[in-house]
Design an enzyme around this catalytic site. Sequence first.
Site, PDB file in Angstrom:
ATOM      1  N   ASP A   1      -5.531  -5.169 -17.807  1.00 37.57           N
ATOM      2  CA  ASP A   1      -4.019  -4.694 -17.927  1.00 37.57           C
ATOM      3  C   ASP A   1      -4.617  -4.265 -19.840  1.00 37.57           C
ATOM      4  O   ASP A   1      -3.568  -3.578 -20.516  1.00 37.57           O
ATOM      5  CB  ASP A   1      -2.685  -5.158 -18.017  1.00 37.57           C
TER       6      ASP A   1
ATOM      7  N   HIS B   1       0.252  -0.134 -13.652  1.00 39.80           N
ATOM      8  CA  HIS B   1       0.828  -1.160 -13.666  1.00 39.80           C
ATOM      9  C   HIS B   1       2.512  -0.903 -13.885  1.00 39.80           C
ATOM     10  O   HIS B   1       2.815  -0.102 -14.189  1.00 39.80           O
ATOM     11  CB  HIS B   1       0.444  -1.878 -15.092  1.00 39.80           C
TER      12      HIS B   1
ATOM     13  N   ASN C   1      -6.092   2.037 -13.467  1.00 43.22           N
ATOM     14  CA  ASN C   1      -4.867   1.199 -12.414  1.00 43.22           C
ATOM     15  C   ASN C   1      -3.497   1.458 -12.806  1.00 43.22           C
ATOM     16  O   ASN C   1      -3.570   2.539 -14.299  1.00 43.22           O
ATOM     17  CB  ASN C   1      -5.151  -0.702 -12.794  1.00 43.22           C
TER      18      ASN C   1
ATOM     19  N   GLY D   1       1.127  -1.088   0.103  1.00 47.29           N
ATOM     20  CA  GLY D   1      -0.134   0.363   0.039  1.00 47.29           C
ATOM     21  C   GLY D   1       1.061   1.234  -0.631  1.00 47.29           C
ATOM     22  O   GLY D   1       0.210   2.277  -0.109  1.00 47.29           O
TER      23      GLY D   1
ATOM     24  N   ASN E   1       1.661   3.103  -2.687  1.00 42.25           N
ATOM     25  CA  ASN E   1       1.415   3.841  -3.453  1.00 42.25           C
ATOM     26  C   ASN E   1      -0.045   4.292  -2.747  1.00 42.25           C
ATOM     27  O   ASN E   1      -0.485   5.877  -2.701  1.00 42.25           O
ATOM     28  CB  ASN E   1       0.731   3.252  -4.905  1.00 42.25           C
TER      29      ASN E   1
ATOM     30  N   LEU F   1      -4.576  -6.761  -6.681  1.00 49.21           N
ATOM     31  CA  LEU F   1      -3.963  -7.916  -7.632  1.00 49.21           C
ATOM     32  C   LEU F   1      -5.476  -9.101  -8.567  1.00 49.21           C
ATOM     33  O   LEU F   1      -5.470 -10.114  -9.165  1.00 49.21           O
ATOM     34  CB  LEU F   1      -2.812  -9.336  -6.828  1.00 49.21           C
TER      35      LEU F   1
HETATM   36  C1  GAR Z   1       3.455  -0.869  -8.096  1.00 51.36           C
HETATM   37  O1  GAR Z   1       4.408  -0.972  -8.397  1.00 51.36           O
HETATM   38  C2  GAR Z   1       2.246  -1.723  -8.708  1.00 51.36           C
HETATM   39  O2  GAR Z   1       2.449  -0.335  -9.782  1.00 51.36           O
HETATM   40  C3  GAR Z   1       2.066  -3.087  -8.959  1.00 51.36           C
HETATM   41  O3  GAR Z   1       2.269  -3.359  -7.483  1.00 51.36           O
HETATM   42  C4  GAR Z   1       2.900  -2.461  -6.544  1.00 51.36           C
HETATM   43  C5  GAR Z   1       2.420  -1.772  -5.825  1.00 51.36           C
HETATM   44  O4  GAR Z   1       2.911  -1.277  -4.493  1.00 51.36           O
HETATM   45  N1  GAR Z   1       0.900  -3.570  -9.138  1.00 51.36           N
HETATM   46  C6  GAR Z   1       0.784  -4.136  -9.915  1.00 51.36           C
HETATM   47  O5  GAR Z   1       1.896  -5.194 -10.347  1.00 51.36           O
HETATM   48  C7  GAR Z   1      -0.237  -4.147 -10.938  1.00 51.36           C
HETATM   49  N2  GAR Z   1      -0.698  -4.913 -12.081  1.00 51.36           N
HETATM   50  P1  GAR Z   1       2.392  -0.513  -3.168  1.00 51.36           P
HETATM   51  O6  GAR Z   1       1.856  -2.254  -2.724  1.00 51.36           O
HETATM   52  O7  GAR Z   1       3.853  -0.668  -1.619  1.00 51.36           O
HETATM   53  O8  GAR Z   1       1.768   0.464  -3.478  1.00 51.36           O
END
Ligand code: GAR
Length: 196
Positions: free
Chosen positions: A145, A104, A102, A12, A14, A85
Amino acid sequence: MPRIAIFASGSGSNAENIIRFFEGRADFSFPVIVSNRSDAYVHERAKALGVPSVTFAKADFADGTRVLERLRANGVDAVVLAGFLLRVPQAIVDAFPGRIINIHPALLPKFGGKGMYGHHVHEAVKAAGETESGITIHHVNGRYDEGGIIFQARCPISPLDTPDDIARKVHALEYEHYPRVIERLWGNAPAHGMHG
Ligand code: GAR
């Protein structure tokens, strides 16, 4: 004023970065963080931020009804996926037309699709010998995606970079750009070019 739900499955970082970016502003609110994992670290961050967080089972996400009830109860009008996810079911996509996005951690359409998340993406990018990676912010349409691309940003990769190094560079881009893209999409800020 957009009322945004953040969906997150993991750390989390982001989600926290986005909420902190808009802290103290009356024109954006984040009434709820939604997860599919009760043990995800995002719940700790939510507590520290004073934002309610809630967990739904995978089956509830597949069906959509309970999740939608909660989003309606919170007056949500847009959804931001930040490390979420599971596939977003059509019922939720339809409830927020054009208002689910989203991020990616690669340059779609490369390195996307089911199973391509987090570290798996950076390992695949490294294995393919790519000289650059980056982020893609896109609309969500119910298939992994594949929604329309809103924004991409790039970073160089050196042959010495490990998947962890790539992850660090990509995360830095995410923190810099994701809140600003949300602001440009749904705020009253003047429009800027969306590619950078
Ligand atoms: C992020 O890098 C995001 O882009 C990726 O998961 C990570 C989550 O990090 N998302 C994907 O891969 C979606 N296909 P976080 O939980 O620290 O924000």
